[in-house]
Design a protein around this motif. Structure first.
Motif, short mmCIF file in Angstrom:
data_model
loop_
_atom_site.label_atom_id
_atom_site.label_comp_id
_atom_site.label_asym_id
_atom_site.label_seq_id
_atom_site.Cartn_x
_atom_site.Cartn_y
_atom_site.Cartn_z
N HIS A 57 0.81 -1.23 -0.07
CA HIS A 57 -0.04 -0.12 -0.04
C HIS A 57 0.94 1.27 -0.02
CE1 HIS A 57 0.55 -0.60 4.43
NE2 HIS A 57 0.63 0.61 4.52
N GLU A 58 0.26 2.19 -0.52
CA GLU A 58 1.05 3.59 -0.55
C GLU A 58 -0.16 4.64 0.05
OE1 GLU A 58 2.40 6.84 -3.94
OE2 GLU A 58 2.07 4.85 -4.51
N ILE A 59 0.33 5.51 1.04
CA ILE A 59 -0.47 6.57 1.55
C ILE A 59 -0.08 7.96 1.04
CG2 ILE A 59 -1.53 7.47 3.61
CD1 ILE A 59 -1.98 4.49 3.01
N ARG A 60 -0.97 8.72 0.22
CA ARG A 60 -0.58 9.93 -0.06
C ARG A 60 -1.58 10.93 0.78
NH1 ARG A 60 -1.50 8.33 -6.70
NH2 ARG A 60 0.21 6.84 -6.80
N GLY A 61 -1.05 12.19 0.77
CA GLY A 61 -1.79 13.27 1.11
C GLY A 61 -1.91 13.52 2.72
N ARG A 62 -0.99 12.95 3.42
CA ARG A 62 -0.70 12.97 4.87
C ARG A 62 -0.82 14.45 5.51
NH1 ARG A 62 0.81 8.17 7.73
NH2 ARG A 62 1.16 6.45 6.20
N GLU A 63 -0.32 15.27 4.51
CA GLU A 63 -0.09 16.68 4.90
C GLU A 63 -1.40 17.71 5.08
OE1 GLU A 63 0.18 16.64 0.38
OE2 GLU A 63 0.90 15.28 1.91
N HIS A 64 -2.42 16.82 4.37
CA HIS A 64 -3.82 17.16 4.52
C HIS A 64 -4.41 17.10 5.79
CE1 HIS A 64 -3.53 18.78 0.52
NE2 HIS A 64 -3.61 17.33 0.02
N ASN A 182 -8.37 2.77 -3.79
CA ASN A 182 -8.63 1.93 -4.92
C ASN A 182 -8.49 0.34 -4.64
OD1 ASN A 182 -5.84 1.47 -4.91
ND2 ASN A 182 -5.16 2.15 -6.72
N SER A 183 -8.89 0.09 -3.36
CA SER A 183 -8.47 -1.06 -2.55
C SER A 183 -9.29 -2.27 -3.31
CB SER A 183 -8.88 -1.23 -1.04
OG SER A 183 -10.12 -0.74 -0.99
N GLY A 184 -10.49 -1.92 -3.69
CA GLY A 184 -11.40 -2.87 -4.37
C GLY A 184 -10.79 -3.54 -5.61
N LEU A 185 -9.75 -3.24 -6.18
CA LEU A 185 -9.23 -3.76 -7.21
C LEU A 185 -8.25 -5.05 -6.82
CD1 LEU A 185 -7.81 -0.84 -9.37
CD2 LEU A 185 -9.68 -2.05 -9.97
N PHE A 186 -7.71 -5.04 -5.83
CA PHE A 186 -7.02 -6.06 -5.07
C PHE A 186 -7.63 -6.90 -4.14
CE2 PHE A 186 -4.92 -1.95 -6.30
CZ PHE A 186 -4.07 -2.44 -7.24
N GLY A 197 -0.42 -6.22 -6.22
CA GLY A 197 -0.41 -4.85 -6.61
C GLY A 197 -0.29 -3.76 -5.58
N THR A 198 -0.43 -2.55 -5.74
CA THR A 198 -0.29 -1.51 -4.51
C THR A 198 -1.50 -0.82 -4.46
OG1 THR A 198 2.09 -1.14 -5.36
CG2 THR A 198 0.94 0.42 -4.01
N ILE A 199 -2.22 -0.97 -3.18
CA ILE A 199 -3.34 -0.26 -2.95
C ILE A 199 -3.20 1.25 -2.43
CG2 ILE A 199 -5.34 0.25 -1.23
CD1 ILE A 199 -5.08 -2.67 -0.84
N VAL A 200 -3.60 2.31 -3.02
CA VAL A 200 -3.53 3.62 -2.83
C VAL A 200 -4.44 4.17 -2.12
CG1 VAL A 200 -2.82 5.99 -3.79
CG2 VAL A 200 -1.92 3.92 -4.94
N LEU A 201 -4.12 4.86 -0.92
CA LEU A 201 -5.24 5.81 -0.18
C LEU A 201 -4.66 7.12 -0.11
CD1 LEU A 201 -6.95 4.84 2.97
CD2 LEU A 201 -5.73 7.03 2.72
N GLU A 202 -5.59 8.02 -0.66
CA GLU A 202 -5.19 9.39 -0.84
C GLU A 202 -6.02 10.31 0.33
OE1 GLU A 202 -4.43 12.82 -4.04
OE2 GLU A 202 -4.69 10.88 -4.79
#
Length: 237
Positions: A57-64, A182-186, A197-202
């Motif tokens: 997994h990859e986490i984006r937008g922690r700055e928000h 996009n976790s439902g893809l995996f 693959g890589t789940i991305v949460l933003e």
């Protein structure tokens, strides 16, 4: 090969969950210890996902994420996001359906961990109670996590956003941070097979308090859905 790997993950997931749930019973004496146990469980699931089926997994937008109190309104496609916030937030308080509290062990941990149950058939009275319970959780420094669509949805499915998030937005007067994924893809809903693959949460920029209900709901849905669609396309590539 992926069938075998998925079988290994599914089996290990249930064994790990049962082990933590039973061995962790003494932790029920303290909400703090319950949170420690929940975090340990989440770490184990993330490791099992990576080892057996190659899901990272990859986490984006922690700055928000605001410095003060806030609410997370997350897209819901998989069991994964019911797990990951134990690792992303110091004190998450999931908003979950009341029926889950009747599940042995799970319900005990949910109650002792300070998560928030809602009677989805309770109408306006249930929404008022939801606001009161969420205020109490926020006053203790917890971060409420709600899935605005109320259920897991297939990637790309058009499912309306429910009244619970609008009630919280109006009653809490806190910023709401949308979370796209996009976790439902995996790890699909009730799917035996997992996909590497890589789940991305933003985390998206917070929606400030004070908007009219309709404007808030439109803003939340349009931003969350657009970002999730973008992440789905990225995941498919």
């Amino acid at each position: 090969m992926m069938w075998v790997r998925s079988l290994l993950f599914n089996a290990s997931f249930y064994v790990w969950t049962a082990l933590v749930a039973t061995a962790g019973l003494p932790l029920l004496v303290s909400p703090l210890l319950v949170r420690v146990g929940q975090r340990l469980w989440a770490v184990g699931v993330v490791v099992l996902l990576r080892v057996f089926v190659g899901v990272r997994h990859e986490i984006r937008g922690r700055e928000h994420l605001p410095d003060g109190p806030f609410i997370v309104a997350a897209k819901h496609q998989s069991a994964w996001e019911t797990i990951i916030f134990f690792l992303l937030l110091d004190r998450p308080a999931y908003i979950l359906k009341k029926e889950l509290l009747s599940i042995p062990l799970y319900g005990w941990y949910a109650l002792r961990g300070g998560h928030i149950a809602i009677d989805r058939k309770g109408g306006a009275k249930a929404l008022r109670q939801l606001v009161l319970d969420t205020r109490a959780a926020a006053a203790l420094g917890k971060v409420p996590v709600i899935f605005p669509q109320g259920t897991r949805t297939a990637p790309g499915a058009d499912v309306p956003y429910q009244a619970g998030i609008a009630a919280l937005y109006r009653g809490m007067n806190l910023p709401v941070v949308p979370a796209a994924l996009n976790s439902g893809l995996f790890w699909g809903r009730n799917a035996f097979m997992k996909t590497p693959g890589t789940i991305v949460l933003e985390f998206l920029p917070p929606i400030p308090p004070g908007l009219e209900k309709g404007a808030f709901m439109t803003e939340l849905e349009s931003r969350t859905e657009a970002a999730s669609d973008r992440l789905l396309e990225e995941g498919r590539r």
